[in-house]
Structures are given as structure tokens and as C-alpha cells.
Design a protein around this motif. Structure first.
Motif, mmCIF file in Angstrom:
data_model
loop_
_atom_site.group_PDB
_atom_site.id
_atom_site.type_symbol
_atom_site.label_atom_id
_atom_site.label_comp_id
_atom_site.label_asym_id
_atom_site.label_seq_id
_atom_site.Cartn_x
_atom_site.Cartn_y
_atom_site.Cartn_z
ATOM 1 N N LYS A 128 -38.141 37.704 -0.868
ATOM 2 C CA LYS A 128 -39.253 36.992 -1.558
ATOM 3 C C LYS A 128 -39.393 37.491 -2.986
ATOM 4 O O LYS A 128 -39.723 36.734 -3.893
ATOM 5 N N LEU A 129 -39.153 38.784 -3.173
ATOM 6 C CA LEU A 129 -39.271 39.360 -4.517
ATOM 7 C C LEU A 129 -38.293 38.719 -5.483
ATOM 8 O O LEU A 129 -38.611 38.437 -6.625
ATOM 9 N N ILE A 130 -37.066 38.510 -5.003
ATOM 10 C CA ILE A 130 -36.034 37.964 -5.880
ATOM 11 C C ILE A 130 -36.360 36.515 -6.218
ATOM 12 O O ILE A 130 -36.090 36.040 -7.322
ATOM 13 N N ASP A 131 -36.942 35.824 -5.234
ATOM 14 C CA ASP A 131 -37.428 34.474 -5.491
ATOM 15 C C ASP A 131 -36.325 33.514 -5.919
ATOM 16 O O ASP A 131 -36.503 32.661 -6.776
ATOM 17 N N SER A 132 -35.157 33.697 -5.316
ATOM 18 C CA SER A 132 -34.050 32.766 -5.551
ATOM 19 C C SER A 132 -33.322 32.601 -4.229
ATOM 20 O O SER A 132 -33.585 33.342 -3.285
ATOM 21 N N ASP A 133 -32.397 31.664 -4.202
ATOM 22 C CA ASP A 133 -31.597 31.482 -2.991
ATOM 23 C C ASP A 133 -30.689 32.701 -2.839
ATOM 24 O O ASP A 133 -29.777 32.911 -3.636
ATOM 25 N N CYS A 134 -30.976 33.521 -1.824
ATOM 26 C CA CYS A 134 -30.194 34.755 -1.675
ATOM 27 C C CYS A 134 -30.227 35.236 -0.237
ATOM 28 O O CYS A 134 -31.051 34.780 0.562
ATOM 29 N N PHE A 135 -29.323 36.139 0.079
ATOM 30 C CA PHE A 135 -29.297 36.820 1.366
ATOM 31 C C PHE A 135 -29.183 38.312 1.106
ATOM 32 O O PHE A 135 -28.466 38.720 0.206
ATOM 33 N N LEU A 136 -29.902 39.080 1.907
ATOM 34 C CA LEU A 136 -29.793 40.532 1.764
ATOM 35 C C LEU A 136 -29.405 41.133 3.098
ATOM 36 O O LEU A 136 -29.852 40.660 4.152
ATOM 37 N N PHE A 137 -28.586 42.147 3.058
ATOM 38 C CA PHE A 137 -28.359 42.924 4.263
ATOM 39 C C PHE A 137 -28.065 44.367 3.889
ATOM 40 O O PHE A 137 -27.696 44.676 2.761
ATOM 41 N N ILE A 138 -28.271 45.223 4.885
ATOM 42 C CA ILE A 138 -28.062 46.653 4.657
ATOM 43 C C ILE A 138 -26.931 47.124 5.551
ATOM 44 O O ILE A 138 -26.897 46.837 6.749
ATOM 45 N N LYS A 139 -26.006 47.844 4.885
ATOM 46 C CA LYS A 139 -24.868 48.397 5.621
ATOM 47 C C LYS A 139 -25.043 49.902 5.669
ATOM 48 O O LYS A 139 -25.356 50.517 4.642
ATOM 49 N N SER A 140 -24.820 50.489 6.834
ATOM 50 C CA SER A 140 -24.916 51.949 6.920
ATOM 51 C C SER A 140 -23.612 52.560 6.428
ATOM 52 O O SER A 140 -22.643 51.835 6.168
ATOM 53 N N ASP A 141 -23.590 53.890 6.322
ATOM 54 C CA ASP A 141 -22.380 54.519 5.778
ATOM 55 C C ASP A 141 -21.179 54.376 6.705
ATOM 56 O O ASP A 141 -20.037 54.572 6.295
ATOM 57 N N SER A 142 -21.434 54.015 7.975
ATOM 58 C CA SER A 142 -20.308 53.792 8.890
ATOM 59 C C SER A 142 -19.789 52.362 8.805
ATOM 60 O O SER A 142 -18.882 51.976 9.524
ATOM 61 N N GLY A 143 -20.392 51.568 7.921
ATOM 62 C CA GLY A 143 -19.931 50.199 7.714
ATOM 63 C C GLY A 143 -20.623 49.169 8.583
ATOM 64 O O GLY A 143 -20.344 47.984 8.487
ATOM 65 N N LYS A 144 -21.548 49.606 9.443
ATOM 66 C CA LYS A 144 -22.211 48.638 10.338
ATOM 67 C C LYS A 144 -23.338 47.953 9.592
ATOM 68 O O LYS A 144 -24.024 48.561 8.771
ATOM 69 N N ILE A 145 -23.560 46.682 9.925
ATOM 70 C CA ILE A 145 -24.664 45.926 9.337
ATOM 71 C C ILE A 145 -25.919 46.321 10.101
ATOM 72 O O ILE A 145 -26.074 45.972 11.274
ATOM 73 N N ALA A 146 -26.814 47.039 9.436
ATOM 74 C CA ALA A 146 -27.993 47.568 10.124
ATOM 75 C C ALA A 146 -29.114 46.531 10.205
ATOM 76 O O ALA A 146 -29.894 46.526 11.139
ATOM 77 N N ALA A 147 -29.222 45.684 9.203
ATOM 78 C CA ALA A 147 -30.304 44.688 9.206
ATOM 79 C C ALA A 147 -29.988 43.595 8.207
ATOM 80 O O ALA A 147 -29.243 43.821 7.242
ATOM 81 N N MET A 148 -30.587 42.403 8.456
ATOM 82 C CA MET A 148 -30.384 41.270 7.539
ATOM 83 C C MET A 148 -31.735 40.671 7.208
ATOM 84 O O MET A 148 -32.695 40.814 7.958
ATOM 85 N N SER A 149 -31.769 39.953 6.103
ATOM 86 C CA SER A 149 -33.029 39.339 5.694
ATOM 87 C C SER A 149 -33.295 38.044 6.468
ATOM 88 O O SER A 149 -34.347 37.444 6.321
ATOM 89 N N GLU A 150 -32.308 37.606 7.260
ATOM 90 C CA GLU A 150 -32.494 36.358 8.003
ATOM 91 C C GLU A 150 -32.867 36.666 9.450
ATOM 92 O O GLU A 150 -32.523 37.723 9.967
ATOM 93 N N LYS A 151 -33.515 35.698 10.095
ATOM 94 C CA LYS A 151 -33.932 35.915 11.478
ATOM 95 C C LYS A 151 -32.737 35.906 12.420
ATOM 96 O O LYS A 151 -32.753 36.512 13.476
ATOM 97 N N THR A 152 -31.666 35.193 12.019
ATOM 98 C CA THR A 152 -30.495 35.132 12.908
ATOM 99 C C THR A 152 -29.641 36.385 12.754
ATOM 100 O O THR A 152 -29.798 37.138 11.786
ATOM 101 N N ASP A 153 -28.716 36.556 13.710
ATOM 102 C CA ASP A 153 -27.804 37.705 13.645
ATOM 103 C C ASP A 153 -26.560 37.401 12.832
ATOM 104 O O ASP A 153 -25.724 38.264 12.613
ATOM 105 N N LEU A 154 -26.451 36.129 12.432
ATOM 106 C CA LEU A 154 -25.187 35.691 11.832
ATOM 107 C C LEU A 154 -25.478 34.869 10.588
ATOM 108 O O LEU A 154 -26.327 33.978 10.624
ATOM 109 N N ILE A 155 -24.805 35.172 9.493
ATOM 110 C CA ILE A 155 -24.937 34.303 8.313
ATOM 111 C C ILE A 155 -23.529 33.933 7.864
ATOM 112 O O ILE A 155 -22.642 34.795 7.821
#
Lengths: 401, 740
Positions: free
Chosen positions: B78-105
Motif C-alpha cells: 500500500k505504501l508503494i501505491d503502484s502495481d507491485c508484488f513484494l515477497f521476503i526470502k530468507s537467507d536459505s533462499g526460501k520464500i518466507a512471505a508474500m504480499s498476496e493472499k495466495t501462495d503462488l504468483i
């Protein structure tokens, strides 16, 4: 086909073989670009971690809703309310509760919130029993019999419990349906679960949070930079308040730890407040440069009784647990017990159970997000500068007139 | 009019193509810049959530078990206020969380820019926040400017046509001089485009400032919701001052009462919700905006200059096409031999452009995919993708003379270029690192084949010794120009369309190269010349090899002439960029260093060579060039670094423009080679030695960059080499090639 070959031969003869190659290449490349669009798509998939949970609701196989019973130690306190709120909000987020229910209108106490929940829930996916159960009183035996009977009739599918007392109660009851214990301070030590997961405990899930007090202590030390910390605590609550954890952490960092226990005979004294004040003065004389007030020390959670001593010496007045103490005069509390987060986690475990996983197989470890509360009036009195960086992370802010 | 068009249509087509290309290039440059500013904006906007996550990590949370992380990312979105996707990767390379409700983008990379920001716990790297932001917003903002630019360019081109017609008709100017009119037209177009896009530069710079403003606004509003007012924040003015000191694009940040504030285009005014009393003012640094505009304008001018160079090189085409249609084409006449150097120049220019356009991007593409292959990690695979091309080229060059004995040059050209087209096209279409590495290997073979053909044309496309020298000079000039344009175009295409697009550009360009060579090169004449020479058996036999390897003259020339010359060649590739990076100088300086190096080598080299030839012998010219090379290195330790960098680039360019063809000429002209090898093979050996020298040169120059002692010692060694060249090679009777 023959005509085509003749035409091709004619072209080659006219333009030369090399030019024919060039033309053929151009056509090939153009056709390739049109038909074989470069696939630039990537797929990002959230990895299933140990804390993976099913993010969509489900019903029982026969299409009916899951029946949830809630257990707490009576009377319920603020942490129970926060836990319930967290659990309900997460269940709504997943879809088990109707998204149109406006829980912001619900009362901000445990009983009122629960009543609101039961009243507004349509019961499509989950149903909460009409009333929660409170253990730790005279009616435990009766409650035990009632629960057992209901489980036999199939009127309860899963139980969500708060702390140690309800957890131990349910364990001793020997029920076979899944039950969750979210806020026991030491589920292993109290016997709710074993250190390692066992088949016998496959229906039990207990949240285990390590090192919360240690983390709190380290944060305080990093923020205030103290070298000699004084702690006022009730001797009978030394274990619950995790004073040993504080002491070990202080030792680890190289901080002098000044203990001021309040004994049982002192609690019942008529001059209790003065006793506490004298203990704090003694700590000041011993050279403390930061003060931590432990749980249940001051009556009615009124932290202001000790405030003047500390403001005179400009010693940071830190709280071990309880926003009420900050509200009444403590400078800051960094709670490493995220009660709403416990509720969220319980909801995720419930969703997994509803989807067929075993309660005992779920990950128990949890680390709270820190929740900071700060009193701006106390800060001003103590000369503590509430900078942008600190206030940015404050979750609750109090002022006293 | 009809006659005018008949005579000048080639020039006019080239001018039209140049106008279109310059318009496209300028748009792409601005687009690239705007994308970069948008990324800066996102980085700043994300700071709020990174702070929140890092605070939790410092207090015991782990990314892979961080409950509520998705909600934090939703807030960030919401802060960026543009069409975007955010996700966080841990240092082991796993996707820890996404900004979307689904598990897949699913994301189409061509529509999104990627921004990665590290998340740390103290100094420890815990993971990263990855943001994919849509390119549409930026493109939509630039559309009006694009339309304006298109209209202006069309109008300018029409004016140019009319002016050109009028001037040529009125003054009856020779065709060579009419090229100047075209150049002036292009420069005017460049100036107009710079003026049109100037506002974009300023707006894009301001976007970055908005990012910090947004961060402050959201932070203050969040605090306000908790009951904290600005008055409660101790040292808030000091905090704002520190914040403004952190960012060079901000002059000051102040908190003022709303009544006292007047709007100002240089100030971004941040209103905090529900607070009508106070405003935050972010004063954009005029200095920074000017600096950014200047940087952009300079980059723009460099882009225009590269486009002008490309266009100037293409200006050889009208005469070539005119000669191609004449009856003298493909006959052993003076006019044909005069055209051959131009053909070599354009041919090498084209092949170098399309080679350097995609040269380094195979490595970057593999790193972007983070894909290994054949048991190699992504880092090693990316390095191998570049070196395998060079190795294949070097290896291919060794076997090419043997192939050239059996197969006609034209067929070698066709096969090599087809190999290049197919391998580059496959590099574009593939998503596999293994395919890229294999295709780069084949591309190296393709380059080797083309190089063999070029060497054959140099070796057989002359009658007099001077004509052979001119062949070498023009061939080298084409390479210099091609490197300049190729790297410039590659950077722009990669920045806007992605790395793989450079391969597509190279593939398409190679088709143009093939058409050019098949139509313009007098193949019949070259084959005739080749067959006239007495060529027996294999290009090099054991006896000849033994003679060459045991010849002190060959070794002296290799070690004293060829190797040092190639080391000087690498000054612009290794030493100058290294010095720019270590001194923290802006990258636009590197762009200009490459530009000056290319322009001086390409255009002045020929004239300097002719000027010096009339006054000195080859050995003295070579020593002079080596002295210039030494000077180009030593002055980098002097004061006024930027000026020294530019001068060094010029000197290095002149050294390359004059010294390289001279060194080649001396090397292949020594009597040992003349008596034992044909010229194709001599050129091949020269190239192979060159590749070997280019492998060690970066190491030597890296040491010179880091250590003054190394720099002085290396320059001292080169001075000794100059003295030795003077001693050993002066008054030696060099065997001149027999007249063909």
C-alpha cells in the motif's frame, strides 16, 4: 511440389545460394519470433515451512461445522482477551468466520468479546460453544464430567485453551480430541507436553516460547545502556517472573544484577508500599542505574507509587510485563509475549487440524513480535528523550495528566 | 527532383534510419533512467517495513517463522501505491512471505522491474525483501514526451530534406561534403530531444525525494494513530536534519506550521493526515537536480555521439553501393582496391558491434536466473559463458587456416554468420544456462570464421604495400568503432528490454552483416588473388613451425611488440574502469572515456598514421605509440583525476588506432613469416598471441591500479622495451611483401 521445387531453383539461380540462405534465415527468424514468444514468466511460490497452515476454510466431511470449546483460568485477564481476539481475527482472515462481522465493535474484554463472537457467528465452518469454561475453581470436577460427556456425544471437536492451568486440567482429563494450549509459560515443565513429541500426545499442541525474558532484558540494556540494574520482585513468583533468566542474561552481558525480593511476610504488612519504596531506595544506594519492576508487585498495578524515587535519580523505570503498569507511571514495557500472535498461531493450528493434520505434529516453537508501550509523561519526568526511532516502534503510548 | 532522389536515395535512407534510431535510442535512455529513479523511490518507501522487520529480528524473530509477515508486506504494498508484488526470502533462499493472499504468483518479467533489499539483524544478513514493480506507470508517464519527440523528429527530418535539397541544388556540393549536412541535422535532432526530455530528468529526480517524503508521512501518521504528536518527538528537528544529510538529493527537511508555508516547486510538502497544524517540507536540492540533469544530459549526449558514430560509419555505404553497381566491381582495378579498406572497416564495425552488444550479458543473464549447470554454481557458470566464447574463438582461429585451404571464403562467411545468428537467437529464446554456454561456444566459432574471412580479405585485397597497411588500419578502425557502439547499444538495450534482448539484437544485426558482406565484398577478386599465391599443402607444416618457434626475431617481436601493444589495448578495458571504480567517480565519466577512446582511435588514428608515416619510419612511430601508451597509464596517478582519465582515454585510443595496425604490419611482415607462412596464417598467429596477451593484461593492469610501485615498475619495463625496440629493430631490413 514439383512447381515449388522449380520456383525455389529459379530463385536460387537468380539470387545466388547465399542470398537464398539469407532470405530463408530472415523468414525463419521472423516466424520464430512471432510464434515462439519468449517466455519471461516466473512463478513465485511461498515455501511450506514448519509453520505452514491451510489458508482456506473447510467443514467436516458431513458438511457440518467444527465445534470449538474455549478454556481459560478464571477470571479472565487482558492477555486472555488479546489471545481470543488474535485467534478470532485469524480465523476470520482464513475464512472460517464471515468477513462481514465487524469485530472492531466487539467489547474489549474476554467475556464481552466471546459473547459478541457467539452472537454474530453464522456457524457455517466453525461453532463456538455458548460459553467458555473457566477452571481453577470449585467447579473443575463438574466441568470435567460435562466436557467428557459432550465429547462422547460429538458436541465438541476441538478445545482451545489459554494457559498452564487449563492445559494441565485437560491433560489430566485424558481426552482424545485435539486440544491446544497457547499461553502456558512452561508447557514441558508443567507436564502438558513432553520435550519430544510422542504418539500418546498426538492430540495435544502447546505453544513454546523460549527466551522471551532474555530478549526483553537485552533490548532494555541496548536501549538504555545500563550497567547496574535493580529488580524488584515477589519472592514466591521468582520462577514465574523468570528472575533467574534475567540474572543469567545480565551475567552473560556483564551487567551487575541487584535483586530486591519481596517476601511473603512483607506482602501482608500494612506498610507494604513503604517497604517497597525502601527497597527501591536501597537499590539506588547500591548504585543501580536502571530499575525493572516485576509482575504483581505493586497493588492495583499502580506503578506511580515508586515513580518519585526514580524521577529524582533519573533512573529508567522499566516494566517486566503489563501495560497497566506503564499506564500508571512506568516508563516502558517491551513485552515479548505477543498474546494476539499466540491467538493467530492457535487459529493456524486449528485450520491444520480441521484439514486433517494431527495437533501433536504441528510446530510448537514460537517467537513473539515485540510489543512496546511507553509513557510520555514519565519519560519527560525522567528526562528520557523519546526520539523518532523509539516512538516509531511504540505500539501503545500513554500519558498522565 | 527525380534525378536528385536517384543520386542521393541511399544517403537519405541512411539519414532517415539514423533519425529513427536516434529517436528510439534517446527514448530508451530516458526510459532506463526513469526506471532507475522509480526503483530508488521503491527502496525508500520500503524502508519503513524493513525497519519494522529488522526490529523484530533483533528481538528474536526469525524470518522463516515470522507470523504476521504477510500483513507487513501488504502494508508495504500500500505504501508503494503502484502495481507491485513484494515477497521476503530468507537467507536459505526460501520464500518466507508474500504480499498476496495466495501462495503462488505468476509474474511476467518483461512487465516488471525487480528490486532487492537486504534484511539484516545487526550485521548479519538474514534475507532480502524483493519487490517487483510494474513498468507500466513509468511508460505511461513518458508517453506524452514520446509523442512530442516523434512529432519534432518528423518535422526536423522534413526540414532537413528540404534544406539538403536546396543546399545541394544551389551550391552543387560534392557528395562527401553533403555528409556534413546530415551530421548537422542529427546533432540538431539530438539537441531538440535533450530539450524535450529535460523535464523528465527533473521529474524523475524529484520522484526519489518523494520516496523519503512518503516514508516520513507514513511513519508520522502511524505514530499519530497511536496518539503521538510531532511535539512528543524529542529532537525531531535534529532527526530531520540527519535524514536530509543522509541523502544528497535533499537540501533540508523541516517541520513548519501550515500557515507559514507557501507552495514552492522546489519543495515537497507533506501533509500529515488529521494534522492541519503542521507540515513537513522537503527541500529538493537544486544542486542535486542540476547534477542529475547534467548527468542525464551527458549520458544522452554520449548516446547521441554513439548513434552519430554508427551513422558516420554507415555513410561509407552510398559510395560502396554506387561502386557495387558499376562494371569495375570485382575487377583488379585501382578503384576496387580503394574500396576494399572501406569494406573491411564497415564489415569489422558491424561484426564488432553485434559481438560486443551481447558479450558480457550472457554472464549477467545467468546471474539473474541464479542458475548453474554441468555441476557449476551460477557464479562459475556465468564466468564460463564469457570465457568459453573467447576460448572457442582462439581455438577456432587456429584451425581456420586449415579449413580455408579447402573451403571458399564466402562459404566460411555464410556458415560462420549463420552459426552466429542461430546461436544468438537461441540465447534469446532459451531460459537455460546450459544452452547459453553451449551457444556462446558456437558463437565463438562463428567469430573465428568471420575473423578468418576478414584476414583473408586483408591479405588478398591489395596490390601495393601501402594498400595492405590501409587495409590493416581500416580493419582496426572498424573494430574500435564496433566496440564503442556495441557496448553502448548493449547497455541501453539491456537496461530497457533485459539482457536476453541483446542477443536478439545481435542475431538480427548479423543478418545485416551477412547481407552486407555477400553483396559488397569482391569475392571473385579475392579468390583469384588467393589462388595466384603459391600455396602448397597445409597452411603451416612442421618445418615452418620449427623455424618460427626457434626464430629469435619472432620471439623478439612477440615479446617486445605484440604483447606490450595488447597490454596497452586493455588500458581502456581494465585500468581506466578500475581507477574510476576505486576513486568513486561517476559512471558517466567511464562512458565518456570509452567514447573519446573510440572516437580518437577511430577517426584520428588514420590521419595521425598518415601524418607520421611521411615523417618517420615504422619503428619510430611504434616507439612513439608505446610512449603514448605509457603516458596513458602514468598520468592516472596525477592530480585532477577526471581530466587525467579523459586524457588517458584519448592517448590510449590513439595508441590503439595507430599502434595496433602498425604492430600487426610489423609482425606479419617479418621475413620469417613471409618465407614460411601465408598472410592469413600470420594474421591468425598474431590474433592468437593477442588473445593470450589479453588474458594476462587485466592481471598486470589490476596490480598497476592498486599499487603505485607496480605502475611505475611496469611503465619502467615498457620504457626499457621502447629502448630495446630502438636498438634491435632500427635499420633491420624488413622484407616487404611482394607486389601482388
Amino acid at each position: 511440389m514439383e512447381k515449388l521445387l522449380i520456383t525455389v531453383k529459379r530463385i536460387i539461380k537468380k539470387t545466388g545460394f547465399s542470398c537464398f540462405i539469407v532470405i530463408a534465415l530472415i523468414i525463419l527468424l521472423a516466424a520464430g519470433m512471432c510464434s515462439c514468444e519468449k517466455n519471461e514468466d516466473i512463478t513465485i511460490k511461498a515455501d511450506k515451512t514448519a509453520d505452514y497452515y491451510y489458508n482456506e476454510p473447510c467443514t467436516k466431511k458431513d458438511g457440518t461445522a467444527f465445534q470449538i470449546a474455549v478454556f481459560d483460568e478464571g477470571p479472565p485477564i487482558e492477555s486472555s482477551y488479546l489471545w481470543l481476539k488474535g485467534m478470532v481475527e485469524k480465523l476470520q482472515n482464513i475464512g472460517y468466520l464471515d468477513k462481514n462481522i465487524d469485530f472492531s465493535q466487539a467489547p474489549d474484554d474476554f467475556d464481552g468479546y466471546y459473547e459478541y463472537l457467539v452472537e454474530h457467528n453464522d456457524g457455517k465452518y466453525v461453532k463456538f460453544l455458548d460459553e467458555p469454561y473457566y477452571v481453577g475453581g470449585d467447579e473443575d470436577e463438574q466441568i470435567g464430567a460435562e466436557i467428557t460427556a459432550k465429547i462422547k456425544k460429538g458436541e465438541i471437536d476441538v478445545i482451545a485453551a489459554t494457559g498452564t492451568l487449563p492445559g494441565v486440567f485437560l491433560k489430566e482429563l485424558g481426552i482424545e480430541i485435539p486440544f491446544l494450549v497457547s499461553m502456558a509459560s512452561d508447557p514441558v515443565g508443567s507436564g502438558i507436553v513432553s520435550e519430544k513429541k510422542t504418539a500418546e500426545e498426538s492430540n495435544i499442541w502447546a505453544l513454546i516460547e523460549d527466551d522471551a525474558m532474555s530478549r526483553q532484558f537485552r533490548f532494555y540494556q541496548k536501549t538504555f545502556g545500563f550497567r547496574h540494574v535493580g529488580v524488584l520482585y515477589l519472592d514466591e513468583y521468582e520462577e514465574i517472573a523468570e528472575i533467574t533468566t534475567y540474572e543469567e542474561t545480565a551475567d552473560d552481558i556483564g551487567i551487575e544484577f541487584l535483586k530486591a525480593p519481596v517476601f511473603e511476610d512483607e506482602i501482608s504488612s500494612a506498610d507494604y508500599i513503604n517497604i517497597l519504596r525502601n527497597k527501591v531506595k536501597q537499590l539506588v544506594n547500591d548504585g543501580m542505574d536502571a530499575f525493572i519492576l516485576s509482575i504483581a508487585v505493586v497493588p492495583d498495578d499502580d506503578a506511580s507509587v515508586l515513580l518519585d524515587i526514580l524521577t529524582k535519580e533519573r533512573i529508567p523505570y522499566l516494566i517486566s510485563d503489563g501495560n497497566a503498569l506503564v499506564e500508571t507511571g512506568g516508563l516502558m514495557c517491551l513485552s515479548c509475549f505477543d498474546y494476539e500472535g499466540y491467538g493467530n498461531r492457535a487459529a493456524m493450528v486449528l485450520s491444520n487440524i480441521f484439514h486433517g493434520l494431527r495437533a501433536g505434529d504441528q510446530n510448537r516453537k514460537y517467537t513473539s513480535s515485540p510489543v512496546m508501550s511507553i509513557n510520555l509523561t514519565t519519560a519527560q519526568k525522567l528526562g528520557y528523550k523519546t526520539t523518532f526511532d523509539i516512538l516509531q516502534f511504540a505500539d501503545k503510548v500513554y500519558r498522565n495528566e | 527532383m527525380k534525378e536528385f532522389l536517384n543520386k542521393n536515395y541511399v544517403l537519405l535512407i541512411i539519414a532517415f534510419v539514423a533519425v529513427v534510431c536516434l529517436s528510439i535510442l534517446s527514448y530508451l535512455t530516458v526510459l532506463n533512467y526513469s526506471y532507475d529513479m522509480e526503483k530508488d523511490y521503491v527502496r525508500l518507501s520500503n524502508q519503513e517495513i524493513i525497519n519494522e522487520v529488522e526490529f523484530s529480528l533483533e528481538n528474536g524473530k526469525k524470518l522463516e517463522s515470522y507470523f504476521g509477515l504477510s500483513e507487513v508486506l501488504e502494508k508495504g504494498k500500500k505504501l508503494i501505491d503502484s502495481d507491485c508484488f513484494l515477497f521476503i526470502k530468507s537467507d536459505s533462499g526460501k520464500i518466507a512471505a508474500m504480499s498476496e493472499k495466495t501462495d503462488l504468483i505468476n509474474i511476467n518479467l518483461s512487465d516488471y522491474n525487480e528490486i532487492s533489499q537486504p534484511i539484516k539483524n545487526g550485521n548479519k544478513y538474514e534475507g532480502e525483501l524483493v519487490t517487483y514493480i510494474s513498468k507500466k506507470g513509468v511508460r505511461n508517464t513518458l508517453n506524452p514526451y514520446l509523442k512530442k519527440a516523434a512529432v519534432v523528429c518528423i518535422v526536423l527530418f522534413i526540414i532537413f530534406l528540404i534544406a539538403y535539397y536546396a543546399i545541394v541544388k544551389r551550391f552543387n556540393i560534392a557528395r562527401k561534403k553533403t555528409i556534413i549536412i546530415v551530421l548537422v541535422g542529427i546533432l540538431l535532432q539530438g539537441a531538440a530531444l535533450t530539450f524535450i526530455y529535460a523535464d523528465v530528468f527533473a521529474d524523475a529526480s524529484a520522484r526519489t525525494v518523494e520516496g523519503i517524503g512518503k516514508y516520513l508521512q507514513v511513519s508520522l501518521e502511524t505514530m499519530q494513530e497511536k496518539g503521538i504528536s510531532i511535539d512528543d518527538i524529542s529532537g525531531f528537528d535534529e532527526y530531520l536534519q540527519n535524514k536530509s544529510n543522509e541523502y544528497e538529493w535533499i537540501d533540508s527537511i523541516e517541520c513548519k506550521e501550515a500557515d507559514s508555508v507557501q507552495s514552492d516547486e522546489n519543495k515537497i510538502i507533506i501533509k500529515i493526515a488529521d494534522n492541519t497544524k503542521d507540515l513537513i517540507l522537503v527541500d529538493i536540492s537544486d544542486n542535486y537536480v542540476r547534477k542529475q540533469i547534467l548527468k542525464m544530459v551527458l549520458t544522452f549526449i554520449a548516446t547521441i555521439a554513439i548513434a552519430v558514430v554508427f551513422m558516420v560509419e554507415m555513410m561509407y555505404l552510398p559510395n560502396m553501393i554506387a561502386f557495387r553497381r558499376s562494371k569495375s566491381f570485382n575487377t583488379p582495378c585501382n578503384a576496387q582496391y580503394i574500396t576494399i579498406p572501406s569494406i573491411l572497416r564497415v564489415s569489422n564495425f558491424l561484426t564488432s558491434t553485434f559481438s560486443y552488444m551481447c558479450l558480457c550479458f550472457s554472464a549477467l543473464q545467468i546471474k539473474e536466473w541464479n542458475q548453474g549447470c554441468f555441476g557449476m554454481s551460477p557464479e562459475i557458470a556465468s564466468a564460463v559463458s564469457i570465457s568459453i566464447c573467447s576460448l572457442a574463438e582462439a581455438g577456432g582461429m587456429i584451425i581456420m587456416p586449415f579449413i580455408a585451404r579447402k573451403v571458399q571464403n564466402r562459404k566460411i562467411l555464410v556458415v560462420s554468420t549463420v552459426l552466429l545468428i542461430v546461436s544468438n537467437a537461441l540465447c534469446f529464446f532459451t531460459s537455460s544456462a546450459a544452452v547459453i554456454i553451449i551457444m556462446r561456444f558456437f558463437a565463438g566459432l562463428g567469430f573465428a570464421g568471420n575473423k578468418q574471412v576478414s584476414n583473408s580479405i586483408i591479405a588478398n585485397g591489395y596490390e601495393t604495400y601501402e594498400e595492405r597497411q590501409t587495409n590493416l588500419v581500416q580493419s582496426n578502425a572498424g573494430i574500435i568503432g564496433g566496440i564503442l557502439c556495441g557496448m553502448g547499444f548493449g547497455a541501453i538495450i539491456a537496461g530497457v528490454f533485459g539482457y536476453s534482448a541483446t542477443f536478439l539484437g545481435a542475431a538480427v544485426g548479423c543478418i545485416g552483416f551477412l547481407i552486407f558482406n555477400l553483396t559488397m565484398v569482391p569475392w571473385k577478386l579475392i579468390s583469384q588473388k588467393q589462388s595466384e599465391k603459391e600455396v602448397k599443402g597445409s597452411p603451416i607444416d612442421r618445418k615452418s613451425l620449427k623455424i618460427i618457434l626457434t626464430s629469435s626475431l619472432v620471439w623478439k617481436q612477440t615479446l617486445l611488440i605484440v604483447v606490450p601493444q595488447y597490454i596497452f589495448l586493455m588500458v581502456i578495458v581494465s585500468l581506466i574502469p578500475g581507477r574510476i571504480q576505486s576513486a568513486g567517480v561517476d559512471n558517466v565519466v567511464l562512458t565518456y572515456c570509452n567514447l573519446l577512446n573510440g572516437v580518437f582511435g577511430l577517426y584520428l588514428g588514420v590521419y595521425i598514421q598518415k601524418f607520421l608515416q611521411k615523417r618517420m619510419n615504422q619503428v619510430r612511430i611504434l616507439i612513439l605509440m608505446f610512449l603514448l601508451g605509457i603516458l596513458s597509464m602514468i598520468i592516472l596517478d596525477g592530480p585532477y583525476l577526471i581530466l587525467m582519465l579523459l586524457i588517458s582515454s584519448i592517448l590510449s585510443g590513439i595508441n590503439d588506432g595507430v599502434g595496433t595496425p602498425l604492430a600487426t604490419d610489423i609482425f606479419i611482415g617479418n621475413r620469417v613469416f613471409m618465407m614460411n607462412l601465408d598472410e592469413d596464417t600470420s594474421l591468425m598467429i598474431y590474433s592468437v598471441i593477442g588473445y593470450a596477451a589479453m588474458t594476462i593484461a587485466p592481471l598486470i593492469l589490476e596490480m598497476c591500479e592498486k599499487s603505485r610501485i607496480w605502475m611505475v615498475s611496469t611503465c619502467g619495463v615498457f620504457l626499457i622495451i621502447c629502448a630495446l625496440i630502438g636498438l634491435l629493430f632500427t635499420n633491420k631490413n624488413k622484407a616487404k611483401p611482394k607486389h601482388n
